[in-house]
Motif scaffolding. Structure first.
Motif, PDB file in Angstrom:
ATOM      1  N   TYR A 190     -31.678  -3.302 -36.291  1.00 17.47           N
ATOM      2  CA  TYR A 190     -32.581  -2.190 -36.005  1.00 17.47           C
ATOM      3  C   TYR A 190     -33.076  -2.411 -34.578  1.00 17.47           C
ATOM      4  CZ  TYR A 190     -33.021  -0.787 -40.953  1.00 17.47           C
ATOM      5  OH  TYR A 190     -32.776  -0.341 -42.228  1.00 17.47           O
ATOM      6  N   SER A 191     -32.918  -1.417 -33.720  1.00 13.94           N
ATOM      7  CA  SER A 191     -33.188  -1.634 -32.301  1.00 13.94           C
ATOM      8  C   SER A 191     -34.043  -0.538 -31.683  1.00 13.94           C
ATOM      9  CB  SER A 191     -31.858  -1.712 -31.531  1.00 13.94           C
ATOM     10  OG  SER A 191     -32.083  -1.806 -30.139  1.00 13.94           O
ATOM     11  N   TYR A 192     -35.060  -0.965 -30.928  1.00 11.66           N
ATOM     12  CA  TYR A 192     -35.817  -0.055 -30.076  1.00 11.66           C
ATOM     13  C   TYR A 192     -35.128   0.104 -28.722  1.00 11.66           C
ATOM     14  CZ  TYR A 192     -40.084   0.433 -32.905  1.00 11.66           C
ATOM     15  OH  TYR A 192     -41.000   0.756 -33.872  1.00 11.66           O
ATOM     16  N   ARG A 193     -34.225  -0.797 -28.418  1.00  8.65           N
ATOM     17  CA  ARG A 193     -33.514  -0.716 -27.151  1.00  8.65           C
ATOM     18  C   ARG A 193     -32.399   0.308 -27.253  1.00  8.65           C
ATOM     19  NH1 ARG A 193     -34.688  -4.946 -22.889  1.00  8.65           N
ATOM     20  NH2 ARG A 193     -35.186  -2.897 -22.059  1.00  8.65           N
ATOM     21  N   ASN A 204     -23.622  -3.436 -36.864  1.00 10.60           N
ATOM     22  CA  ASN A 204     -24.065  -2.080 -37.178  1.00 10.60           C
ATOM     23  C   ASN A 204     -25.466  -1.897 -36.603  1.00 10.60           C
ATOM     24  OD1 ASN A 204     -21.723  -1.740 -38.900  1.00 10.60           O
ATOM     25  ND2 ASN A 204     -22.811  -2.989 -40.402  1.00 10.60           N
ATOM     26  N   VAL A 205     -25.676  -0.835 -35.848  1.00  8.60           N
ATOM     27  CA  VAL A 205     -26.952  -0.657 -35.159  1.00  8.60           C
ATOM     28  C   VAL A 205     -27.596   0.682 -35.518  1.00  8.60           C
ATOM     29  CG1 VAL A 205     -28.150  -0.769 -32.946  1.00  8.60           C
ATOM     30  CG2 VAL A 205     -25.944  -1.924 -33.215  1.00  8.60           C
ATOM     31  N   ILE A 206     -28.871   0.621 -35.819  1.00  9.63           N
ATOM     32  CA  ILE A 206     -29.694   1.823 -35.970  1.00  9.63           C
ATOM     33  C   ILE A 206     -30.707   1.813 -34.836  1.00  9.63           C
ATOM     34  CG2 ILE A 206     -31.451   2.980 -37.373  1.00  9.63           C
ATOM     35  CD1 ILE A 206     -30.007   1.963 -39.837  1.00  9.63           C
ATOM     36  N   PHE A 207     -30.666   2.829 -33.991  1.00 12.18           N
ATOM     37  CA  PHE A 207     -31.571   2.920 -32.857  1.00 12.18           C
ATOM     38  C   PHE A 207     -32.757   3.809 -33.219  1.00 12.18           C
ATOM     39  CE2 PHE A 207     -27.369   2.101 -31.076  1.00 12.18           C
ATOM     40  CZ  PHE A 207     -27.634   0.994 -30.289  1.00 12.18           C
ATOM     41  N   ALA A 208     -33.925   3.413 -32.732  1.00 10.66           N
ATOM     42  CA  ALA A 208     -35.133   4.168 -33.031  1.00 10.66           C
ATOM     43  C   ALA A 208     -36.069   4.137 -31.833  1.00 10.66           C
ATOM     44  CB  ALA A 208     -35.833   3.585 -34.244  1.00 10.66           C
ATOM     45  N   LYS A 209     -36.839   5.200 -31.647  1.00  8.03           N
ATOM     46  CA  LYS A 209     -37.863   5.230 -30.601  1.00  8.03           C
ATOM     47  C   LYS A 209     -39.186   4.699 -31.122  1.00  8.03           C
ATOM     48  CE  LYS A 209     -36.131   8.930 -27.608  1.00  8.03           C
ATOM     49  NZ  LYS A 209     -36.453  10.226 -26.958  1.00  8.03           N
ATOM     50  N   LYS A 210     -39.410   4.853 -32.433  1.00  7.65           N
ATOM     51  CA  LYS A 210     -40.651   4.386 -33.041  1.00  7.65           C
ATOM     52  C   LYS A 210     -40.447   4.278 -34.549  1.00  7.65           C
ATOM     53  CE  LYS A 210     -42.427   9.137 -33.231  1.00  7.65           C
ATOM     54  NZ  LYS A 210     -43.532  10.047 -32.855  1.00  7.65           N
ATOM     55  N   GLY A 211     -41.439   3.679 -35.213  1.00  7.97           N
ATOM     56  CA  GLY A 211     -41.436   3.655 -36.663  1.00  7.97           C
ATOM     57  C   GLY A 211     -40.638   2.541 -37.319  1.00  7.97           C
ATOM     58  N   MET A 212     -40.242   1.510 -36.554  1.00  4.75           N
ATOM     59  CA  MET A 212     -39.452   0.442 -37.149  1.00  4.75           C
ATOM     60  C   MET A 212     -40.242  -0.300 -38.227  1.00  4.75           C
ATOM     61  SD  MET A 212     -37.715  -2.934 -35.398  1.00  4.75           S
ATOM     62  CE  MET A 212     -36.727  -2.023 -34.205  1.00  4.75           C
ATOM     63  N   LEU A 268     -34.659  -5.740 -32.755  1.00  5.47           N
ATOM     64  CA  LEU A 268     -34.778  -5.825 -31.303  1.00  5.47           C
ATOM     65  C   LEU A 268     -35.900  -4.903 -30.847  1.00  5.47           C
ATOM     66  CD1 LEU A 268     -31.059  -5.716 -30.047  1.00  5.47           C
ATOM     67  CD2 LEU A 268     -32.486  -7.716 -30.468  1.00  5.47           C
ATOM     68  N   THR A 269     -36.802  -5.414 -30.036  1.00  6.55           N
ATOM     69  CA  THR A 269     -37.911  -4.602 -29.560  1.00  6.55           C
ATOM     70  C   THR A 269     -37.982  -4.618 -28.035  1.00  6.55           C
ATOM     71  OG1 THR A 269     -39.677  -6.266 -29.392  1.00  6.55           O
ATOM     72  CG2 THR A 269     -39.186  -5.391 -31.586  1.00  6.55           C
ATOM     73  N   THR A 270     -38.780  -3.683 -27.511  1.00  9.95           N
ATOM     74  CA  THR A 270     -38.870  -3.497 -26.069  1.00  9.95           C
ATOM     75  C   THR A 270     -40.075  -4.178 -25.440  1.00  9.95           C
ATOM     76  OG1 THR A 270     -40.021  -1.408 -26.501  1.00  9.95           O
ATOM     77  CG2 THR A 270     -37.651  -1.298 -26.098  1.00  9.95           C
ATOM     78  N   ASP A 271     -40.991  -4.699 -26.255  1.00  9.50           N
ATOM     79  CA  ASP A 271     -42.167  -5.347 -25.676  1.00  9.50           C
ATOM     80  C   ASP A 271     -42.848  -6.229 -26.710  1.00  9.50           C
ATOM     81  OD1 ASP A 271     -44.606  -3.783 -26.906  1.00  9.50           O
ATOM     82  OD2 ASP A 271     -43.139  -2.262 -26.349  1.00  9.50           O
TER      83      ASP A 271
END
Length: 340
Positions: free
Chosen positions: A34-37, A58-66, A83-86
């Protein structure tokens, strides 16, 4: 009848065994992220990992809500790696008990102590600086975050919302350095120096300097690199100097992109392999160059473009120590009515 029942039972056991073996093979051949990147930032790394190991990513991309999704899925979540962005989002996952501890000699040896959790639930992958940009006409300047409250900058500073996670982390670092009372005073004076109401993103602040709306702006270092390679935005980047704050004292505030293993990771061993791959020299070099960030490994150089900005001293206080002041930081930003 008894014989038929026995045959059916045996067939059922064989079929169940086949299903189990098939699912086991599938689990052994994949890892779920699960990735914010964004996809283009991490897919090249995952392709190399699959080529080297045969393990499909296998990747699921998300902008928010992980965090909300993981909490909702509970022990049935397919997520292995997050994976997170900050740092804020890593701490959120940690505080909601959505990570599991994993340590190895590889991770502990190459990731500096200040950029990983003391309980080994999360690790940095890359770092970036919260820089202060200055208009070219001012030249490169020796400046501290504290100076943003200096009256000489009245009406001359631009920034995005104080409630954005990047600025919350910066305010938290100010609390760690100066305490809540002094940080509130700093925020109130900083607000008085703003050229406009906080708005836009980090790139928008550099654009505002280019448009002569302000002289000084806050922004993460990697955005500067991305603007320099963008045909339109290069004009904005060329109009500023990138300055590393607090170089004569505690050092510049650094944030991270990072990773953690999901609490109920079904492909535990594959997750461990991917985590260790992401801190390998080759992966660190590619990841940092793609993102215009700094490798978390001290023995891997940043890209030539990023290196051209010069060396800098980073704040040595651990991000975990800074992050514990996030809630207080948000309260102070509200109290100072920073965004109003």
């Amino acid at each position: 009848m008894q014989k038929i029942t026995s045959i059916r039972k045996n067939l059922f056991l064989i079929f169940a065994g086949f299903i189990f073996i098939s699912s086991s093979l599938q689990a052994n051949d994949e890892v779920n992220v699960y990735s914010y990147r964004q996809a283009f930032l991490v897919k090249p790394l995952f392709d190399i990992f699959t080529e080297k190991t045969g393990i499909k990513v296998n990747v699921i991309f998300a902008k928010k809500g992980m965090a909300e999704r993981l909490a909702r899925e509970g022990k049935y979540s397919p997520a292995d790696i997050l994976l997170t962005t900050d740092i804020s989002r890593l701490i959120e996952l940690h505080d909601r008990d959505l990570l599991q501890a994993y340590s190895s000699k590889t991770l502990l040896d190459v990731i500096p102590r200040q950029y990983r959790a003391t309980d080994n639930t999360w690790y940095a992958l890359t770092t970036r600086v919260r820089n202060i940009y200055s208009a070219k006409r001012l030249g490169a300047i020796d400046i501290n975050y504290e100076d943003l409250a200096d009256t000489k900058y009245k009406g001359r500073i631009c920034t995005r919302s104080g409630k954005h996670s990047y600025n919350i982390a910066l305010v938290a670092s100010m609390i760690a350095a100066h305490g809540e009372a002094d940080t509130l005073t700093w925020l109130e004076k900083f607000k008085l120096n703003l050229a406009r109401k906080p708005q836009g993103n980090d790139r928008g602040q550099v654009q505002a300097i280019h448009q002569n709306l302000c002289d000084i702006a806050l922004g993460n270092s990697y955005y500067f690199g991305k603007m320099l390679v963008d045909e339109k935005q290069k004009l904005w980047a060329d109009s500023v100097y990138i300055n590393f704050p607090n170089q004569n004292n505690r050092g510049a505030h650094v944030n991270i992109s990072g990773m953690g293993m999901a609490k109920y990771a079904p492909n535990n061993e594959n997750a461990k392999a991917l985590m260790e791959f992401l801190v390998s020299k080759d992966a660190q070099k590619l990841y940092a160059e793609t993102n215009m960030e700094y490798p978390v490994r001290t023995d891997v150089m940043p890209s030539n473009l990023v290196a051209s900005w010069g060396d800098f001293k980073a704040d040595s206080l651990s991000l975990e120590s800074i992050a514990k002041y996030r809630k207080e930081a948000l309260k102070l930003i509200d109290k100072a009515k920073f965004d109003l």
